[in-house]
Design a protein around this motif. Structure first.
Motif, PDB file in Angstrom:
ATOM      1  N   THR A  55      82.749 130.203-112.959  1.00 26.79           N
ATOM      2  CA  THR A  55      82.977 131.173-114.024  1.00 26.79           C
ATOM      3  C   THR A  55      81.825 131.089-115.009  1.00 26.79           C
ATOM      4  O   THR A  55      81.216 130.034-115.198  1.00 26.79           O
ATOM      5  CB  THR A  55      84.304 130.941-114.774  1.00 26.79           C
ATOM      6  OG1 THR A  55      84.348 129.586-115.211  1.00 26.79           O
ATOM      7  CG2 THR A  55      85.496 131.245-113.896  1.00 26.79           C
ATOM      8  N   LYS A  83      88.975 129.252-118.695  1.00 22.29           N
ATOM      9  CA  LYS A  83      88.186 129.075-119.926  1.00 22.29           C
ATOM     10  C   LYS A  83      88.032 130.376-120.695  1.00 22.29           C
ATOM     11  O   LYS A  83      87.588 130.366-121.836  1.00 22.29           O
ATOM     12  CB  LYS A  83      86.803 128.521-119.581  1.00 22.29           C
ATOM     13  CG  LYS A  83      86.835 127.052-119.244  1.00 22.29           C
ATOM     14  CD  LYS A  83      85.643 126.308-119.809  1.00 22.29           C
ATOM     15  CE  LYS A  83      85.918 124.826-119.910  1.00 22.29           C
ATOM     16  NZ  LYS A  83      86.518 124.273-118.686  1.00 22.29           N
ATOM     17  N   GLY A  84      88.399 131.505-120.073  1.00 25.07           N
ATOM     18  CA  GLY A  84      88.129 132.803-120.677  1.00 25.07           C
ATOM     19  C   GLY A  84      89.308 133.413-121.407  1.00 25.07           C
ATOM     20  O   GLY A  84      89.196 134.523-121.922  1.00 25.07           O
ATOM     21  N   HIS A 134      80.825 132.378-118.953  1.00 22.94           N
ATOM     22  CA  HIS A 134      81.455 132.855-120.183  1.00 22.94           C
ATOM     23  C   HIS A 134      80.383 133.109-121.230  1.00 22.94           C
ATOM     24  O   HIS A 134      79.391 132.384-121.292  1.00 22.94           O
ATOM     25  CB  HIS A 134      82.470 131.832-120.703  1.00 22.94           C
ATOM     26  CG  HIS A 134      83.481 131.459-119.670  1.00 22.94           C
ATOM     27  ND1 HIS A 134      84.582 132.238-119.403  1.00 22.94           N
ATOM     28  CD2 HIS A 134      83.524 130.433-118.799  1.00 22.94           C
ATOM     29  CE1 HIS A 134      85.271 131.675-118.414  1.00 22.94           C
ATOM     30  NE2 HIS A 134      84.657 130.583-118.031  1.00 22.94           N
ATOM     31  N   TRP A 143      89.229 133.359-114.093  1.00 21.82           N
ATOM     32  CA  TRP A 143      88.430 133.390-115.326  1.00 21.82           C
ATOM     33  C   TRP A 143      89.247 132.950-116.536  1.00 21.82           C
ATOM     34  O   TRP A 143      88.674 132.525-117.547  1.00 21.82           O
ATOM     35  CB  TRP A 143      87.881 134.804-115.562  1.00 21.82           C
ATOM     36  CG  TRP A 143      88.960 135.827-115.803  1.00 21.82           C
ATOM     37  CD1 TRP A 143      89.656 136.513-114.851  1.00 21.82           C
ATOM     38  CD2 TRP A 143      89.492 136.236-117.060  1.00 21.82           C
ATOM     39  NE1 TRP A 143      90.596 137.330-115.430  1.00 21.82           N
ATOM     40  CE2 TRP A 143      90.517 137.180-116.790  1.00 21.82           C
ATOM     41  CE3 TRP A 143      89.216 135.908-118.391  1.00 21.82           C
ATOM     42  CZ2 TRP A 143      91.258 137.791-117.806  1.00 21.82           C
ATOM     43  CZ3 TRP A 143      89.959 136.509-119.401  1.00 21.82           C
ATOM     44  CH2 TRP A 143      90.964 137.444-119.101  1.00 21.82           C
ATOM     45  N   THR A 144      90.571 133.040-116.455  1.00 22.47           N
ATOM     46  CA  THR A 144      91.409 132.716-117.623  1.00 22.47           C
ATOM     47  C   THR A 144      91.404 131.231-117.959  1.00 22.47           C
ATOM     48  O   THR A 144      91.843 130.848-119.044  1.00 22.47           O
ATOM     49  CB  THR A 144      92.876 133.167-117.420  1.00 22.47           C
ATOM     50  OG1 THR A 144      93.439 132.453-116.291  1.00 22.47           O
ATOM     51  CG2 THR A 144      92.969 134.666-117.166  1.00 22.47           C
ATOM     52  N   MET A 154      83.638 135.791-112.819  1.00 23.59           N
ATOM     53  CA  MET A 154      83.985 134.761-111.845  1.00 23.59           C
ATOM     54  C   MET A 154      83.378 135.144-110.501  1.00 23.59           C
ATOM     55  O   MET A 154      83.534 136.272-110.042  1.00 23.59           O
ATOM     56  CB  MET A 154      85.501 134.645-111.714  1.00 23.59           C
ATOM     57  CG  MET A 154      85.954 133.497-110.875  1.00 23.59           C
ATOM     58  SD  MET A 154      86.734 133.750-109.273  1.00 23.59           S
ATOM     59  CE  MET A 154      86.397 135.338-108.703  1.00 23.59           C
ATOM     60  N   ARG A 158      85.258 140.492-113.255  1.00 20.18           N
ATOM     61  CA  ARG A 158      84.793 140.496-114.651  1.00 20.18           C
ATOM     62  C   ARG A 158      85.924 140.925-115.569  1.00 20.18           C
ATOM     63  O   ARG A 158      86.691 141.824-115.238  1.00 20.18           O
ATOM     64  CB  ARG A 158      83.630 141.474-114.813  1.00 20.18           C
ATOM     65  CG  ARG A 158      82.349 141.000-114.156  1.00 20.18           C
ATOM     66  CD  ARG A 158      81.202 141.869-114.578  1.00 20.18           C
ATOM     67  NE  ARG A 158      81.069 141.864-116.038  1.00 20.18           N
ATOM     68  CZ  ARG A 158      79.912 142.040-116.671  1.00 20.18           C
ATOM     69  NH1 ARG A 158      78.812 142.249-116.000  1.00 20.18           N
ATOM     70  NH2 ARG A 158      79.864 142.028-117.973  1.00 20.18           N
ATOM     71  N   LEU A 180      76.722 138.230-121.384  1.00 17.88           N
ATOM     72  CA  LEU A 180      77.216 137.964-120.030  1.00 17.88           C
ATOM     73  C   LEU A 180      76.356 138.710-119.000  1.00 17.88           C
ATOM     74  O   LEU A 180      75.954 138.144-117.986  1.00 17.88           O
ATOM     75  CB  LEU A 180      78.686 138.399-119.915  1.00 17.88           C
ATOM     76  CG  LEU A 180      79.367 137.989-118.609  1.00 17.88           C
ATOM     77  CD1 LEU A 180      79.545 136.477-118.539  1.00 17.88           C
ATOM     78  CD2 LEU A 180      80.715 138.680-118.461  1.00 17.88           C
ATOM     79  N   HIS A 214      83.755 137.092-123.148  1.00  8.39           N
ATOM     80  CA  HIS A 214      83.646 137.840-121.893  1.00  8.39           C
ATOM     81  C   HIS A 214      83.398 136.875-120.749  1.00  8.39           C
ATOM     82  O   HIS A 214      82.668 135.905-120.908  1.00  8.39           O
ATOM     83  CB  HIS A 214      82.522 138.868-122.002  1.00  8.39           C
ATOM     84  CG  HIS A 214      82.849 139.934-123.002  1.00  8.39           C
ATOM     85  ND1 HIS A 214      83.346 141.153-122.636  1.00  8.39           N
ATOM     86  CD2 HIS A 214      82.809 139.920-124.355  1.00  8.39           C
ATOM     87  CE1 HIS A 214      83.580 141.859-123.731  1.00  8.39           C
ATOM     88  NE2 HIS A 214      83.266 141.138-124.790  1.00  8.39           N
ATOM     89  N   SER A 215      84.029 137.164-119.613  1.00 13.29           N
ATOM     90  CA  SER A 215      83.965 136.233-118.484  1.00 13.29           C
ATOM     91  C   SER A 215      83.640 136.937-117.183  1.00 13.29           C
ATOM     92  O   SER A 215      84.006 138.098-116.979  1.00 13.29           O
ATOM     93  CB  SER A 215      85.320 135.534-118.301  1.00 13.29           C
ATOM     94  OG  SER A 215      85.687 134.833-119.469  1.00 13.29           O
TER      95      SER A 215
END
Ligand code: AMP
Length: 367
Positions: free
Chosen positions: A344, A276-277, A346, A273-274, A306, A217, A353, A303-304
């Motif tokens: 993931t 799309k996050g 988002h 997660w990066t 995965m 997270r 989240l 906030h993400s």
């Protein structure tokens, strides 16, 4: 039209696959070297099938490359050296060798004033018993080299666990570490460009099960000083290793104290997660760094979370039906303990989240 830049990658797993996907919009073409003819990156880009220790094959692989990198840190250092002689290699051999030996890695932390668990190198059962006498129990015994996803390690809790443990781990060079009673596990991912420019992603909280990452997270709910401390550790490591590319640092948080566990000289599972996050994904930033382009913003977008898909893949429709969910499958066959994909999730706020995550965990844990 300028010709595409050609980037060679040692390793063709899912990390390579996601690097290839990030490369196309920048007109970066990737070529992979992997021992498996069904390596996940082979669906995306050129794949040369050869063993990493086949140095003639590695030399042929290097022909015509603008730059080479790796997505797997257990490649033989000799293969990396062959690439470094024939083309530009980023990150370099020193980063690879430091991460391949847990003792060298910890010595690097100590030299940079980065806290890490007390440890002893172990070369025999006798060494192990002496190390236990110094460090006490519980302690964690790990192979110095070639460990991953919790393989090649065990927790020693009682003298019974110590008896025969050297042989049980294969009678190879080992390290004994003091057991850290941590509150949570965190990681930070940093990136350094060719010109020394650096950027850091927000801290990620990770939950492991059976030694394999299950859930990440980000950003973590913490005060700024902890983020700054983690960035300062990362900055020292990147500079010390004269690093180019993405580097991951895994840490324990014990009562607000950050204790370094290990580094990975590559894009990292806790950074998926990066995609799309964050403003710029770890994959794109790694490529930008190794070809000498300016780095992109590492700021989080909302906030993400995965969740790794391990062993089996739940019905894709059930995962996609969850609002904010994105599915990434690696094209691998199902096998217990194998990372087959990730999802993931988002959301604009942490609360949203938190509200969405249980539905995803039900679908993934249901299998
Ligand atoms: P590693 O292969 O070093 O990443 O270790 C895998 C997992 O084992 C870590 O993510 C922790 O959950 C746990 N672990 C490793 N080292 C220690 C330690 N010194 N104390 C407590 N737990 C540890």
């Amino acid at each position: 039209v300028t010709a595409p830049k050609k980037i060679g990658v040692l390793g063709g797993g899912q990390l390579g696959r996601m690097l290839a996907l990030a490369g196309y919009p920048l007109n970066l073409h990737l070529r992979f070297l992997d021992p498996s003819p069904v390596a996940p990156a082979g669906d995306m880009a050129e794949l040369m099938v050869a063993e990493f220790d086949d140095l003639d094959a590695v030399a042929r692989f290097a022909e015509g490359l603008d730059v080479a990198t790796y997505e797997f840190e257990n490649v033989p250092a000799d293969a990396a050296r062959v690439l470094a002689e024939r083309t530009r290699l980023a990150p370099g051999v020193a980063a690879l060798e430091t991460s391949q030996d847990r003792v060298r890695e910890k010595e690097c932390f100590i030299s940079l004033d980065i806290p890490t668990p007390a440890f002893h190198a172990v070369g025999s059962q006798h060494d192990l018993e002496r190390a236990v006498a110094v460090l006490g129990l519980p302690a964690v015994l790990k192979t110095r080299r070639l460990g991953y996803d919790g393989k090649g390690q065990r927790v020693l809790r009682s003298p019974d666990d110590v008896a025969g443990a050297y042989e049980a781990l294969g009678s190879v060079p080992l390290i004994l570490e003091r057991f850290v009673n941590f509150d949570r596990e965190l990681s930070i991912i940093g990136v350094r460009g060719r010109d020394g420019e650096q950027a850091y992603y927000p801290l990620v909280q990770n939950r492991h099960g059976d030694g394999i990452l299950r859930l990440s997270r980000a950003p973590v709910d913490i005060d700024d000083t902890m983020q700054q401390r983690a960035e300062s550790f990362m900055q020292r490591l990147l500079d010390e290793l004269d690093y180019t590319g993405v580097l991951a640092l895994e840490m324990f948080d014990r009562g607000g104290e950050l204790i370094a566990n290990e580094i990975a000289p590559r894009v990292h599972n806790s950074g998926h997660w990066t995609i799309k996050g964050a403003e710029t994904s770890q994959f794109e930033n790694h490529l930008r760094a190794v070809v000498g382009m300016p780095l992109g913003s590492t700021a989080a977008v909302g906030h993400s979370a995965m969740v790794n898909l391990i062993g089996t893949v739940p019905p894709i429709e059930a995962m996609l039906a969850i609002e904010g969910a994105h599915v990434h499958l690696y094209g691998k066959s199902e096998r217990p303990g194998r990372k087959l994909g990730h999802v993931t999730l988002h959301a604009a706020t942490r609360e949203l989240l938190d509200a969405r995550l249980p539905a995803l965990l039900r679908v993934v844990d249901a299998r």
